[in-house]
Scaffold this active site. Sequence first.
Site, PDB file in Angstrom:
ATOM      1  N   ASP A 134     -28.966 -63.831  -0.837  1.00  0.00           N
ATOM      2  CA  ASP A 134     -28.870 -62.439  -1.266  1.00  0.00           C
ATOM      3  C   ASP A 134     -30.126 -62.059  -2.037  1.00  0.00           C
ATOM      4  O   ASP A 134     -30.389 -62.592  -3.113  1.00  0.00           O
ATOM      5  CB  ASP A 134     -27.634 -62.246  -2.152  1.00  0.00           C
ATOM      6  CG  ASP A 134     -27.500 -60.800  -2.607  1.00  0.00           C
ATOM      7  OD1 ASP A 134     -27.248 -59.948  -1.748  1.00  0.00           O
ATOM      8  OD2 ASP A 134     -27.670 -60.538  -3.818  1.00  0.00           O
TER       9      ASP A 134
ATOM     10  N   TYR B 195     -35.724 -57.371  -7.319  1.00  0.00           N
ATOM     11  CA  TYR B 195     -35.768 -58.664  -8.008  1.00  0.00           C
ATOM     12  C   TYR B 195     -37.193 -59.204  -8.114  1.00  0.00           C
ATOM     13  O   TYR B 195     -37.435 -60.203  -8.802  1.00  0.00           O
ATOM     14  CB  TYR B 195     -34.881 -59.695  -7.295  1.00  0.00           C
ATOM     15  CG  TYR B 195     -33.424 -59.318  -7.174  1.00  0.00           C
ATOM     16  CD1 TYR B 195     -32.865 -58.282  -7.919  1.00  0.00           C
ATOM     17  CD2 TYR B 195     -32.589 -60.005  -6.295  1.00  0.00           C
ATOM     18  CE1 TYR B 195     -31.533 -57.937  -7.791  1.00  0.00           C
ATOM     19  CE2 TYR B 195     -31.250 -59.668  -6.160  1.00  0.00           C
ATOM     20  CZ  TYR B 195     -30.734 -58.622  -6.903  1.00  0.00           C
ATOM     21  OH  TYR B 195     -29.408 -58.292  -6.763  1.00  0.00           O
TER      22      TYR B 195
ATOM     23  N   LYS C 190     -31.944 -55.167  -0.352  1.00  0.00           N
ATOM     24  CA  LYS C 190     -31.454 -53.887  -0.875  1.00  0.00           C
ATOM     25  C   LYS C 190     -32.588 -52.891  -1.065  1.00  0.00           C
ATOM     26  O   LYS C 190     -33.706 -53.280  -1.422  1.00  0.00           O
ATOM     27  CB  LYS C 190     -30.725 -54.116  -2.214  1.00  0.00           C
ATOM     28  CG  LYS C 190     -29.650 -55.194  -2.137  1.00  0.00           C
ATOM     29  CD  LYS C 190     -28.972 -55.438  -3.472  1.00  0.00           C
ATOM     30  CE  LYS C 190     -28.132 -56.689  -3.412  1.00  0.00           C
ATOM     31  NZ  LYS C 190     -28.907 -57.926  -3.591  1.00  0.00           N
TER      32      LYS C 190
ATOM     33  N   HIS D  93     -29.050 -50.067  -3.106  1.00  0.00           N
ATOM     34  CA  HIS D  93     -28.812 -50.915  -4.278  1.00  0.00           C
ATOM     35  C   HIS D  93     -27.955 -50.240  -5.352  1.00  0.00           C
ATOM     36  O   HIS D  93     -27.062 -50.861  -5.919  1.00  0.00           O
ATOM     37  CB  HIS D  93     -30.157 -51.355  -4.872  1.00  0.00           C
ATOM     38  CG  HIS D  93     -30.082 -52.609  -5.671  1.00  0.00           C
ATOM     39  ND1 HIS D  93     -31.169 -53.433  -5.894  1.00  0.00           N
ATOM     40  CD2 HIS D  93     -29.055 -53.213  -6.315  1.00  0.00           C
ATOM     41  CE1 HIS D  93     -30.812 -54.465  -6.626  1.00  0.00           C
ATOM     42  NE2 HIS D  93     -29.529 -54.356  -6.906  1.00  0.00           N
TER      43      HIS D  93
END
Length: 315
Positions: free
Chosen positions: A47, A52, A81, A114
């Site tokens: 994931d 990130y 995302k 997201h």
Amino acid sequence: MADEIMFFELNTGAKMPSVGLGTWQAEPGVVGAAVEAAVKIGYRHVDCAKAYNNEKEIGAVLKKLFDDGAVKREDLFITSKLRSNENYPEDVSEALEGTLRDLQLNYIDLYLIHWPLRRKKGTVEFAPENLELPDTPGTWRVMEALYDSGKARAIGVSNFSSKKMGDLLEVARIPPAVNQVECHPSWQQAKLRAFCQSNGVHLSGYSPLGSPGTTWLKSDVLKNPILNMVANKLGKTPAQVALRWGLQMGHSVLPKSTNEARIKENFDVFGWSIPEDLFAKFSEIEQARLLKGTAFVHETLGAYKSIEELWDGEI
């Protein structure tokens, strides 16, 4: 439920591995090793998210794993995302192209919006006053085109309440396959779970252990006495029981770790189950959302005036 729960079938017909490696807060320099260890242990789901800031490192490791023959691309399920600063209909396609470049992939298995908000164009800081409500129907139409093209094999959302899901389903030509949200024994998402089930949307649980590594969050999920009682009776760790609870509830789980021993421990959740009498005890656990989204809320500025508004009362 003693049968192994290895996959959940999405409304697209795709099979989503039930346990994925979470990569939020997995620092550059260590996230690649974590992904490599996880795949070699047996994980088939990773994931990711542009937000990130570690997809390039993950991509380099994925390429190495494919080149070495450790795993085939078609055997992995990769989620990413759409970042909030790219949550504009005109930016979605290029956002996915950027993610595909970073991950060194030709397609993504699951692409999610997201958050149900976007950062105003021309702003740099992710602050409440720089956030606004998105054009979700417009963004979704482009997500549907990406699904049609095959570049995103499934599309979905993250952090959407039942109301926001309902609003999207009313306008969607292709319904979302997944809603990825915080879910663990101390935040079981009963209302949202029922809504998703009745509409054929798979619920995927992030922070399934209560995000114990998040220093700014006081999480006691793994210290819960009921969870520990069940773990002691079954000879399992509290983390394993929390993950197994999620699988038996019918949702996928995305535990994050960069520690190889814990990555392995978190995957040892198949071939056993929580007996019915102990499973029933989980309904007694006090409920509280941990990741409230307070950074996205301002009483006079921005997209949402309150946490209640962000989650449409599901708090």
